[in-house]
Write a protein that holds these residues in place. Structure first.
Motif, mmCIF file in Angstrom:
data_model
loop_
_atom_site.group_PDB
_atom_site.id
_atom_site.type_symbol
_atom_site.label_atom_id
_atom_site.label_comp_id
_atom_site.label_asym_id
_atom_site.label_seq_id
_atom_site.Cartn_x
_atom_site.Cartn_y
_atom_site.Cartn_z
ATOM 1 N N GLN A 5 0.847 -1.189 0.000
ATOM 2 C CA GLN A 5 0.000 0.000 0.000
ATOM 3 C C GLN A 5 0.880 1.237 0.000
ATOM 4 O O GLN A 5 1.820 1.341 0.780
ATOM 5 N N PHE A 6 0.554 2.159 -0.892
ATOM 6 C CA PHE A 6 1.315 3.395 -0.995
ATOM 7 C C PHE A 6 0.438 4.472 -0.395
ATOM 8 O O PHE A 6 -0.687 4.691 -0.837
ATOM 9 N N GLU A 7 0.924 5.141 0.618
ATOM 10 C CA GLU A 7 0.062 6.114 1.279
ATOM 11 C C GLU A 7 0.831 7.376 1.625
ATOM 12 O O GLU A 7 2.048 7.420 1.571
ATOM 13 N N GLY A 8 0.098 8.384 1.993
ATOM 14 C CA GLY A 8 0.729 9.637 2.343
ATOM 15 C C GLY A 8 -0.307 10.722 2.299
ATOM 16 O O GLY A 8 -1.423 10.521 1.847
ATOM 17 N N ASP A 9 0.078 11.866 2.772
ATOM 18 C CA ASP A 9 -0.832 12.984 2.796
ATOM 19 C C ASP A 9 -0.525 13.826 1.568
ATOM 20 O O ASP A 9 0.638 14.078 1.269
ATOM 21 N N GLN A 10 -1.563 14.260 0.859
ATOM 22 C CA GLN A 10 -1.330 15.082 -0.340
ATOM 23 C C GLN A 10 -0.544 16.342 -0.002
ATOM 24 O O GLN A 10 0.135 16.902 -0.841
ATOM 25 N N HIS A 11 -0.654 16.798 1.254
ATOM 26 C CA HIS A 11 -0.004 18.056 1.620
ATOM 27 C C HIS A 11 1.459 17.891 1.973
ATOM 28 O O HIS A 11 2.179 18.855 2.134
ATOM 29 N N TYR A 12 1.900 16.654 2.152
ATOM 30 C CA TYR A 12 3.295 16.419 2.469
ATOM 31 C C TYR A 12 3.945 15.739 1.287
ATOM 32 O O TYR A 12 3.279 15.105 0.484
ATOM 33 N N MET A 13 5.251 15.854 1.231
ATOM 34 C CA MET A 13 5.960 15.237 0.123
ATOM 35 C C MET A 13 6.322 13.781 0.422
ATOM 36 O O MET A 13 6.804 13.069 -0.427
ATOM 37 N N TYR A 14 6.127 13.339 1.688
ATOM 38 C CA TYR A 14 6.523 11.977 2.017
ATOM 39 C C TYR A 14 5.467 10.984 1.603
ATOM 40 O O TYR A 14 4.287 11.228 1.726
ATOM 41 N N ARG A 15 5.956 9.846 1.128
ATOM 42 C CA ARG A 15 5.045 8.763 0.768
ATOM 43 C C ARG A 15 5.554 7.521 1.477
ATOM 44 O O ARG A 15 6.756 7.280 1.539
ATOM 45 N N ILE A 16 4.624 6.735 1.974
ATOM 46 C CA ILE A 16 5.020 5.553 2.722
ATOM 47 C C ILE A 16 4.524 4.303 2.022
ATOM 48 O O ILE A 16 3.375 4.224 1.605
ATOM 49 N N LEU A 17 5.429 3.369 1.863
ATOM 50 C CA LEU A 17 5.086 2.116 1.212
ATOM 51 C C LEU A 17 5.055 1.032 2.288
ATOM 52 O O LEU A 17 6.055 0.795 2.955
#
Ligand code: TYD
Ligand code: MG
Length: 458
Positions: free
Chosen positions: A239-251
């Motif tokens: 699952q690829f997730e993250g907040d649209q407002h932040y540049m970080y993405r978590i897999l």
């Protein structure tokens, strides 16, 4: 034209029935059954026939006699992705990458295959045209290999035909919800379409040993759109997730037949694709909070890596009647419990106060070792007294106000020390039997929340 079969399928869970029913016996939803037509030659039907003719390889045999092909995993040249998959892509496996629209799934997969020029890879997009894919590829990589082949196609039959012609070593389908098979009269993205297409691709992966990567959309409730069934079919769900407002993405890996599911990868979205973040603490700590109250640094573990992160709290007098409790990145019920502990065991009056808690960086953490820093941050804001900048903490808090031990304490201490922290508050039970002389960082073992707060606030 082959004879058609009519079936009724629940659009929520994929349950099949021979006649229409109002309430699904499997998931309990009302009015979810709709009629679908399945051609007689479709896999769903022909499977049953072929199952009866088992070949030699299909006979029962002692597990000790089963021969395994020890094929090496495919290196994806991306440390984060390799680790989350459990050490690379397994030949013949089928991996589902889910995530909300716009989070960067296509970018992640495209950049990965562009960096594997040594392999022939087929990227099938049902969403974008080939010029669009080229524009994206140009943004990410300068040297594009001739072995990276793109195809804009929605029909499963034509995709399988092209796979036959191209003979790729890896296949990517972006996304499974846009692919449809002609054998089923139902729109793309519907439960039966998704299931049939995924099963066909699974059969291809298992028989050819070519790994298949499926991209899937997530619906509003955070579940993979389409059937839950998809999660059962595939070997690995990422699952690829993250907040649209932040540049970080978590897999994250949610299911993995070939590795652990506690793995986590972090990326940063940049102008030219996603950059793997190998040292997340540096991103999550701002380190300029000297003299600010309401901030506590926690040493949490997500997946297998320790992270030092900032917990922020704001406690203010409730302006309108019922006080608010609100969290970002942390479980709100857990916050309520911690506030009750503060109130009952430590004697702080928070009943008339609004409490806001935020994990900096847009990360969502589930590690119970965060408890201590949440309590410390809340109290720091409440009494408006900052915590020393070079201090950090880890510890689970129990209902009677005891500080309970957390896992992998040595790893946490080592990480805090590496990042230059001078002091760490941690559960007393954790350090019995631990050789603490090798750490330079000052350790403050505590048994109870009060002790921790006394050490932190004097
Ligand atoms: P995309 O991979 O299309 O998302 P998904 O396939 O999950 O729907 O990524 C979408 C966003 O990423 C889009 O808003 C643009 C941004 N982006 C960058 O910031 N940098 C890049 O190099 C690329 C290719 C996209
Ligand atoms: Mg996409």
């Amino acid at each position: 034209m082959a004879k058609e079969k009519i079936a009724y399928v629940c659009s929520n869970c994929g349950q099949e029935a021979a006649k229409w029913i109002g309430k699904c016996p499997n998931c309990g939803q009302w009015n979810t059954f709709s009629e679908i037509r399945i051609a007689a030659h479709s896999p769903a039907v022909s499977n049953r026939a072929s199952r009866l003719q088992s070949t030699d390889s299909n006979l029962p045999q002692p597990i000790s006699k089963v021969t395994t092909r020890d094929e090496p995993r495919i290196d994806l040249h991306d440390e984060e992705l390799n680790r989350v998959l459990g050490g690379g892509l397994v030949p013949g496996s089928i991996v589902l990458l889910g995530g909300e629209p716009g989070i960067g799934k296509s970018t992640l997969v495209l950049q990965t295959i562009l960096r594997m020029p040594e392999r022939r890879i087929l990227y099938v997009s049902g969403e974008e045209s080939t010029p669009q894919l080229k524009m994206r590829a140009d943004r990410i990589e300068k040297n594009i290999s001739d072995e990276t082949i793109v195809l804009s196609e929605n029909s499963l039959e034509r995709i399988l035909h092209q796979i036959d012609l191209v003979q790729p070593q890896v296949v990517v389908i972006d996304s499974i919800q846009t692919i449809q098979t002609e054998s089923i009269d139902s729109s793309p993205g519907s439960i039966v379409q998704v299931r049939e297409c995924a099963s066909a691709l699974l059969r291809f992966a298992k028989t050819s040993s070519v790994p298949v990567l499926l991209i899937g959309h997530i619906n509003k409730d955070g579940a993979l759109a389409g059937p839950k069934i998809l999660e059962h079919i595939v070997d690995t769900v990422l699952q690829f997730e993250g907040d649209q407002h932040y540049m970080y993405r978590i897999l994250r890996s949610i299911k993995n037949r070939f590795g652990s599911t506690s793995e986590l990868g972090i990326y940063e979205m940049q102008q030219n694709g996603l950059r793997p973040v190998s040292n997340p603490s540096e991103l999550l700590l701002t380190r300029d909070h000297e003299g600010l109250s309401g901030i506590a640094i926690s040493c949490a573990i997500e997946g297998v890596r320790p992270f030092l992160m900032e917990t922020q709290a704001l406690v203010s007098t409730a302006a309108y009647g019922t006080p608010q409790r609100s969290t970002t990145g942390f479980d709100q019920r857990r916050l309520n419990m911690l506030l009750a502990v503060l109130e009952k065991r430590v004697g702080f009056q928070l009943i008339q106060k609004d409490v806001f808690v935020n994990i900096a960086g847009g990360l969502r953490v589930t590690d119970l070792a965060m408890d201590l820093s949440i309590i410390a941050a809340v109290l720091s804001s409440n009494v408006d007294t900052p915590i020393e900048k070079e201090w950090c903490m880890a510890g689970e808090v129990g209902l009677s106000g005891e500080v309970r031990p957390v896992n992998r304490i040595e790893q946490r201490i080592a990480e805090a020390e590496k990042l230059g922290f001078t002091d760490m508050v941690l559960p007393k039970n954790n350090i019995s039997g631990l050789d603490t002389s090798r750490f330079k960082i000052h350790l403050h073992p505590v048994r109870k929340v009060e002790e921790a707060l006394r050490i932190l606030f004097g």
